[in-house]
Design a protein around this motif. Sequence first.
Motif, PDB file in Angstrom:
ATOM      1  N   ARG A  10     -60.654  -6.704 -46.469  1.00 27.01           N
ATOM      2  CA  ARG A  10     -59.823  -5.586 -47.190  1.00 27.01           C
ATOM      3  C   ARG A  10     -58.246  -5.501 -46.923  1.00 27.01           C
ATOM      4  N   ALA A  12     -54.334  -3.608 -47.542  1.00 31.35           N
ATOM      5  CA  ALA A  12     -53.779  -2.523 -47.830  1.00 31.35           C
ATOM      6  C   ALA A  12     -52.050  -2.534 -47.692  1.00 31.35           C
ATOM      7  N   THR A  31     -54.777  -0.731 -52.143  1.00 33.91           N
ATOM      8  CA  THR A  31     -55.819  -1.486 -51.612  1.00 33.91           C
ATOM      9  C   THR A  31     -56.644  -2.353 -52.384  1.00 33.91           C
ATOM     10  N   CYS A  32     -56.930  -3.489 -51.918  1.00 36.72           N
ATOM     11  CA  CYS A  32     -58.041  -4.174 -52.635  1.00 36.72           C
ATOM     12  C   CYS A  32     -58.840  -4.849 -51.548  1.00 36.72           C
ATOM     13  N   LYS A  33     -60.071  -5.739 -52.232  1.00 34.26           N
ATOM     14  CA  LYS A  33     -60.916  -6.327 -51.565  1.00 34.26           C
ATOM     15  C   LYS A  33     -60.647  -7.903 -51.501  1.00 34.26           C
ATOM     16  N   PRO A  39     -55.363  -4.936 -57.080  1.00 35.75           N
ATOM     17  CA  PRO A  39     -55.372  -3.724 -56.283  1.00 35.75           C
ATOM     18  C   PRO A  39     -55.244  -2.401 -56.838  1.00 35.75           C
ATOM     19  N   ARG A  61     -59.665   4.310 -40.772  1.00 36.15           N
ATOM     20  CA  ARG A  61     -59.980   2.605 -41.142  1.00 36.15           C
ATOM     21  C   ARG A  61     -59.767   1.882 -40.009  1.00 36.15           C
ATOM     22  N   MET A  66     -59.840  -4.496 -42.220  1.00 35.74           N
ATOM     23  CA  MET A  66     -58.835  -4.321 -43.010  1.00 35.74           C
ATOM     24  C   MET A  66     -57.447  -4.822 -42.312  1.00 35.74           C
ATOM     25  N   ILE A  68     -53.383  -4.011 -42.803  1.00 35.89           N
ATOM     26  CA  ILE A  68     -52.746  -2.857 -43.524  1.00 35.89           C
ATOM     27  C   ILE A  68     -50.958  -3.294 -43.292  1.00 35.89           C
ATOM     28  N   ALA A 255     -50.197  -5.644 -51.827  1.00 37.73           N
ATOM     29  CA  ALA A 255     -51.302  -5.682 -51.427  1.00 37.73           C
ATOM     30  C   ALA A 255     -52.229  -7.060 -51.623  1.00 37.73           C
ATOM     31  N   ARG A 259     -53.452 -10.366 -49.430  1.00 39.46           N
ATOM     32  CA  ARG A 259     -54.685 -11.156 -49.789  1.00 39.46           C
ATOM     33  C   ARG A 259     -54.542 -12.495 -49.805  1.00 39.46           C
TER      34      ARG A 259
END
Length: 288
Positions: A10, A12, A31-33, A39, A61, A66, A68, A255, A259
Amino acid sequence: MTGAPKHFTRFAAIDWSGAKGSRHKGIALATCKAGDDAPALVEPPGSTWSRSEILAWVRQRADMPMLIGFDFSFAPPLVERGAYLPGEDTPSGAREFWAYVDADCTDADLGAASFLERRRGSHFYLGAADGAKARFMHFRRCEAHFNASGGGKPSTVYDAIGAAQVAKASFAGMRLLHHLGTTVPVWPFDPLPERGALVVEIYTAIAARAAGLRKGLSKLRDAAALDVALRALGSRPHAPLPRYDDHSTDAILAAAWLRAHVTRSDLWTPPALTSRIAHTEGWTFGIG
Protein backbone atom coordinates in the motif's frame (compact mmCIF):
# COMPACT_ATOMS: atom_id res chain seq x y z
CA MET A 1 17.89 -4.47 6.15
CA THR A 2 19.89 -3.73 3.03
CA GLY A 3 18.57 -2.88 -0.42
CA ALA A 4 14.93 -2.07 -1.04
CA PRO A 5 12.15 -3.16 1.33
CA LYS A 6 9.93 -5.82 -0.21
CA HIS A 7 6.84 -5.94 1.97
CA PHE A 8 4.97 -2.77 0.97
CA THR A 9 1.63 -3.37 -0.74
CA ARG A 10 0.00 0.00 0.00
CA PHE A 11 1.19 3.50 -0.78
CA ALA A 12 0.17 6.96 0.37
CA ALA A 13 1.29 10.47 -0.55
CA ILE A 14 0.41 13.58 1.41
CA ASP A 15 0.61 17.08 0.01
CA TRP A 16 1.23 19.07 3.17
CA SER A 17 0.54 22.58 4.49
CA GLY A 18 2.09 24.83 7.09
CA ALA A 19 -0.67 27.43 6.97
CA LYS A 20 -2.00 28.97 10.14
CA GLY A 21 -5.29 27.69 11.51
CA SER A 22 -6.86 24.30 12.10
CA ARG A 23 -8.26 23.31 8.67
CA HIS A 24 -6.20 23.38 5.51
CA LYS A 25 -7.25 23.34 1.87
CA GLY A 26 -3.61 22.72 1.03
CA ILE A 27 -3.56 19.20 2.48
CA ALA A 28 -4.42 16.28 0.20
CA LEU A 29 -3.98 12.55 0.81
CA ALA A 30 -4.00 9.89 -1.90
CA THR A 31 -3.54 6.14 -1.57
CA CYS A 32 -3.20 3.11 -3.81
CA LYS A 33 -2.52 -0.61 -3.56
CA ALA A 34 0.07 -2.69 -5.34
CA GLY A 35 -0.92 -3.21 -8.99
CA ASP A 36 -1.97 -0.62 -11.51
CA ASP A 37 -5.21 0.88 -10.19
CA ALA A 38 -4.94 4.66 -10.03
CA PRO A 39 -4.50 6.25 -6.61
CA ALA A 40 -7.60 7.78 -5.10
CA LEU A 41 -8.02 10.70 -2.75
CA VAL A 42 -8.95 9.94 0.85
CA GLU A 43 -11.79 12.14 2.02
CA PRO A 44 -11.10 14.10 5.22
CA PRO A 45 -13.30 13.60 8.30
CA GLY A 46 -14.58 17.17 7.82
CA SER A 47 -14.67 19.56 4.91
CA THR A 48 -10.86 19.76 4.81
CA TRP A 49 -8.00 18.00 6.58
CA SER A 50 -6.34 19.17 9.76
CA ARG A 51 -2.72 18.26 10.44
CA SER A 52 -3.78 16.47 13.62
CA GLU A 53 -6.18 14.29 11.60
CA ILE A 54 -3.37 13.34 9.23
CA LEU A 55 -1.23 12.39 12.24
CA ALA A 56 -4.04 10.19 13.56
CA TRP A 57 -4.53 8.63 10.12
CA VAL A 58 -0.85 7.65 9.95
CA ARG A 59 -0.83 6.29 13.49
CA GLN A 60 -3.81 4.08 12.71
CA ARG A 61 -1.88 2.46 9.85
CA ALA A 62 1.30 1.68 11.79
CA ASP A 63 0.87 -2.06 11.34
CA MET A 64 -0.05 -1.91 7.64
CA PRO A 65 2.55 -2.64 4.92
CA MET A 66 2.25 0.97 3.79
CA LEU A 67 4.87 3.39 2.46
CA ILE A 68 3.78 6.93 3.34
CA GLY A 69 5.35 9.96 1.68
CA PHE A 70 5.15 13.51 3.06
CA ASP A 71 6.01 16.51 0.90
CA PHE A 72 8.03 18.61 3.35
CA SER A 73 11.65 18.78 4.56
CA PHE A 74 12.13 16.56 7.60
CA ALA A 75 14.99 18.62 9.08
CA PRO A 76 17.00 21.79 8.44
CA PRO A 77 20.54 21.59 7.11
CA LEU A 78 23.22 20.89 9.69
CA VAL A 79 26.29 19.65 7.85
CA GLU A 80 26.89 22.90 5.96
CA ARG A 81 27.27 25.06 9.09
CA GLY A 82 27.51 22.54 11.94
CA ALA A 83 24.20 23.51 13.57
CA TYR A 84 20.53 23.82 12.67
CA LEU A 85 20.29 27.39 14.02
CA PRO A 86 23.86 28.63 14.52
CA GLY A 87 24.22 30.70 17.67
CA GLU A 88 21.19 29.08 19.29
CA ASP A 89 21.67 26.16 21.67
CA THR A 90 19.84 23.53 19.64
CA PRO A 91 20.19 19.73 19.64
CA SER A 92 22.37 18.11 16.99
CA GLY A 93 20.10 15.20 16.07
CA ALA A 94 16.87 15.35 14.06
CA ARG A 95 14.56 13.64 16.54
CA GLU A 96 15.83 15.83 19.35
CA PHE A 97 15.38 18.89 17.17
CA TRP A 98 11.79 17.91 16.37
CA ALA A 99 11.14 17.88 20.13
CA TYR A 100 12.86 21.27 20.46
CA VAL A 101 10.60 22.80 17.81
CA ASP A 102 7.46 21.30 19.30
CA ALA A 103 8.30 22.54 22.80
CA ASP A 104 8.66 26.10 21.49
CA CYS A 105 5.33 26.19 19.60
CA THR A 106 1.84 26.92 20.85
CA ASP A 107 0.34 27.28 17.36
CA ALA A 108 -2.94 25.56 16.59
CA ASP A 109 -3.00 22.17 14.91
CA LEU A 110 0.75 21.45 14.99
CA GLY A 111 1.52 24.76 13.31
CA ALA A 112 4.96 26.33 13.64
CA ALA A 113 4.64 29.85 12.23
CA SER A 114 5.45 31.40 15.61
CA PHE A 115 8.75 29.49 15.75
CA LEU A 116 9.83 31.14 12.50
CA GLU A 117 8.43 34.59 13.32
CA ARG A 118 10.34 34.78 16.62
CA ARG A 119 13.55 34.11 14.67
CA ARG A 120 12.93 36.26 11.62
CA GLY A 121 15.99 38.10 10.46
CA SER A 122 18.32 35.93 12.52
CA HIS A 123 17.50 32.52 11.02
CA PHE A 124 14.45 32.94 8.77
CA TYR A 125 13.68 35.24 5.89
CA LEU A 126 10.16 36.65 6.02
CA GLY A 127 10.63 39.75 3.91
CA ALA A 128 12.89 42.59 2.76
CA ALA A 129 13.18 43.95 6.31
CA ASP A 130 15.26 40.88 7.17
CA GLY A 131 18.10 41.89 4.84
CA ALA A 132 19.51 40.14 1.81
CA LYS A 133 17.72 36.91 1.06
CA ALA A 134 20.97 35.30 -0.06
CA ARG A 135 22.11 35.31 3.57
CA PHE A 136 19.48 32.68 4.38
CA MET A 137 20.08 30.31 1.47
CA HIS A 138 21.53 27.25 3.22
CA PHE A 139 20.79 23.72 2.02
CA ARG A 140 20.83 20.14 3.15
CA ARG A 141 23.21 17.75 1.43
CA CYS A 142 20.37 16.05 -0.47
CA GLU A 143 19.21 19.41 -1.82
CA ALA A 144 22.73 20.38 -2.86
CA HIS A 145 23.12 16.97 -4.53
CA PHE A 146 19.80 17.36 -6.35
CA ASN A 147 20.80 20.79 -7.60
CA ALA A 148 24.28 19.66 -8.71
CA SER A 149 22.80 16.77 -10.68
CA GLY A 150 20.57 19.11 -12.68
CA GLY A 151 17.41 18.56 -10.67
CA GLY A 152 16.73 22.24 -10.32
CA LYS A 153 17.08 24.98 -7.77
CA PRO A 154 15.98 23.63 -4.37
CA SER A 155 14.14 25.57 -1.70
CA THR A 156 15.55 26.16 1.77
CA VAL A 157 13.67 25.77 5.04
CA TYR A 158 14.99 29.18 6.09
CA ASP A 159 12.97 30.97 3.40
CA ALA A 160 9.49 31.61 4.79
CA ILE A 161 8.00 33.94 2.18
CA GLY A 162 6.59 33.45 -1.31
CA ALA A 163 4.67 30.75 -3.14
CA ALA A 164 7.67 28.40 -3.34
CA GLN A 165 8.68 28.60 0.32
CA VAL A 166 8.77 25.35 2.28
CA ALA A 167 9.66 26.67 5.75
CA LYS A 168 6.23 26.79 7.39
CA ALA A 169 5.16 23.39 6.08
CA SER A 170 8.47 21.80 7.05
CA PHE A 171 8.53 23.03 10.65
CA ALA A 172 4.87 22.08 11.09
CA GLY A 173 5.84 18.69 9.68
CA MET A 174 8.66 18.37 12.21
CA ARG A 175 6.06 18.77 14.96
CA LEU A 176 4.02 15.99 13.37
CA LEU A 177 7.09 13.73 13.23
CA HIS A 178 7.78 14.44 16.90
CA HIS A 179 4.24 13.49 17.89
CA LEU A 180 4.40 10.40 15.69
CA GLY A 181 7.36 9.30 17.80
CA THR A 182 8.42 5.73 17.17
CA THR A 183 4.91 4.54 16.27
CA VAL A 184 5.98 4.47 12.62
CA PRO A 185 9.67 4.51 11.60
CA VAL A 186 10.92 7.45 9.55
CA TRP A 187 13.54 6.89 6.84
CA PRO A 188 16.50 7.42 6.89
CA PHE A 189 16.57 8.33 10.58
CA ASP A 190 15.38 4.83 11.48
CA PRO A 191 16.32 1.44 10.00
CA LEU A 192 14.11 0.08 7.23
CA PRO A 193 11.42 -2.15 8.75
CA GLU A 194 10.63 -5.66 7.59
CA ARG A 195 6.94 -5.20 8.33
CA GLY A 196 4.47 -2.40 8.99
CA ALA A 197 4.43 1.18 7.76
CA LEU A 198 7.26 3.56 6.96
CA VAL A 199 7.32 7.34 6.50
CA VAL A 200 9.58 8.96 3.89
CA GLU A 201 10.14 12.49 2.65
CA ILE A 202 9.12 13.07 -0.96
CA TYR A 203 9.33 15.96 -3.41
CA THR A 204 6.38 16.00 -5.77
CA ALA A 205 8.45 17.63 -8.52
CA ILE A 206 10.52 14.43 -8.70
CA ALA A 207 7.37 12.42 -9.36
CA ALA A 208 6.37 14.94 -12.02
CA ARG A 209 9.75 14.64 -13.77
CA ALA A 210 9.49 10.84 -13.69
CA ALA A 211 6.07 11.11 -15.33
CA GLY A 212 7.52 13.16 -18.17
CA LEU A 213 6.47 16.65 -17.11
CA ARG A 214 8.97 19.37 -17.90
CA LYS A 215 10.53 21.72 -15.38
CA GLY A 216 8.25 24.63 -14.66
CA LEU A 217 5.22 22.75 -16.01
CA SER A 218 4.77 20.15 -13.30
CA LYS A 219 1.30 21.13 -12.10
CA LEU A 220 -1.63 19.10 -13.41
CA ARG A 221 -4.96 20.84 -13.53
CA ASP A 222 -7.17 18.67 -15.73
CA ALA A 223 -8.20 15.02 -16.02
CA ALA A 224 -6.52 14.28 -19.35
CA ALA A 225 -3.10 15.59 -18.27
CA LEU A 226 -3.29 13.64 -15.01
CA ASP A 227 -4.08 10.40 -16.85
CA VAL A 228 -1.16 10.91 -19.25
CA ALA A 229 1.19 11.35 -16.30
CA LEU A 230 -0.27 8.35 -14.46
CA ARG A 231 0.14 6.19 -17.55
CA ALA A 232 3.85 7.04 -17.63
CA LEU A 233 4.09 5.61 -14.10
CA GLY A 234 2.30 2.37 -14.98
CA SER A 235 -1.07 3.42 -13.60
CA ARG A 236 -4.54 3.11 -15.05
CA PRO A 237 -6.75 6.21 -15.44
CA HIS A 238 -8.08 7.85 -12.30
CA ALA A 239 -11.67 8.27 -11.18
CA PRO A 240 -12.90 11.80 -12.01
CA LEU A 241 -12.33 14.41 -9.28
CA PRO A 242 -14.83 17.07 -8.17
CA ARG A 243 -12.12 19.64 -8.89
CA TYR A 244 -8.55 19.57 -10.15
CA ASP A 245 -6.14 21.51 -7.96
CA ASP A 246 -2.40 21.23 -7.48
CA HIS A 247 -2.70 19.59 -4.07
CA SER A 248 -4.98 16.77 -5.20
CA THR A 249 -3.13 15.96 -8.41
CA ASP A 250 0.28 16.17 -6.69
CA ALA A 251 -0.83 13.65 -4.08
CA ILE A 252 -2.32 11.27 -6.66
CA LEU A 253 0.74 11.38 -8.90
CA ALA A 254 3.18 11.03 -6.00
CA ALA A 255 1.37 7.95 -4.66
CA ALA A 256 1.64 6.30 -8.09
CA TRP A 257 5.31 7.28 -8.24
CA LEU A 258 6.04 5.74 -4.84
CA ARG A 259 4.46 2.48 -5.98
CA ALA A 260 6.44 2.50 -9.23
CA HIS A 261 9.82 3.17 -7.57
CA VAL A 262 9.64 1.41 -4.20
CA THR A 263 11.78 -1.53 -5.37
CA ARG A 264 14.68 0.61 -6.61
CA SER A 265 17.59 -0.19 -4.32
CA ASP A 266 19.55 2.83 -5.56
CA LEU A 267 16.93 5.18 -4.11
CA TRP A 268 17.17 3.51 -0.70
CA THR A 269 20.98 3.54 -0.64
CA PRO A 270 22.12 6.76 -2.36
CA PRO A 271 25.94 6.95 -2.30
CA ALA A 272 25.97 10.46 -0.82
CA LEU A 273 23.79 9.49 2.17
CA THR A 274 26.23 9.08 5.07
CA SER A 275 25.29 7.99 8.57
CA ARG A 276 25.77 11.55 9.83
CA ILE A 277 23.44 12.95 7.19
CA ALA A 278 20.90 10.20 7.92
CA HIS A 279 20.92 11.09 11.64
CA THR A 280 20.82 14.88 11.30
CA GLU A 281 19.34 16.01 7.97
CA GLY A 282 17.61 13.05 6.42
CA TRP A 283 17.16 12.57 2.69
CA THR A 284 14.45 12.96 0.09
CA PHE A 285 13.39 9.59 -1.32
CA GLY A 286 13.95 9.74 -5.06
CA ILE A 287 17.25 11.65 -5.00
CA GLY A 288 19.86 9.08 -6.03
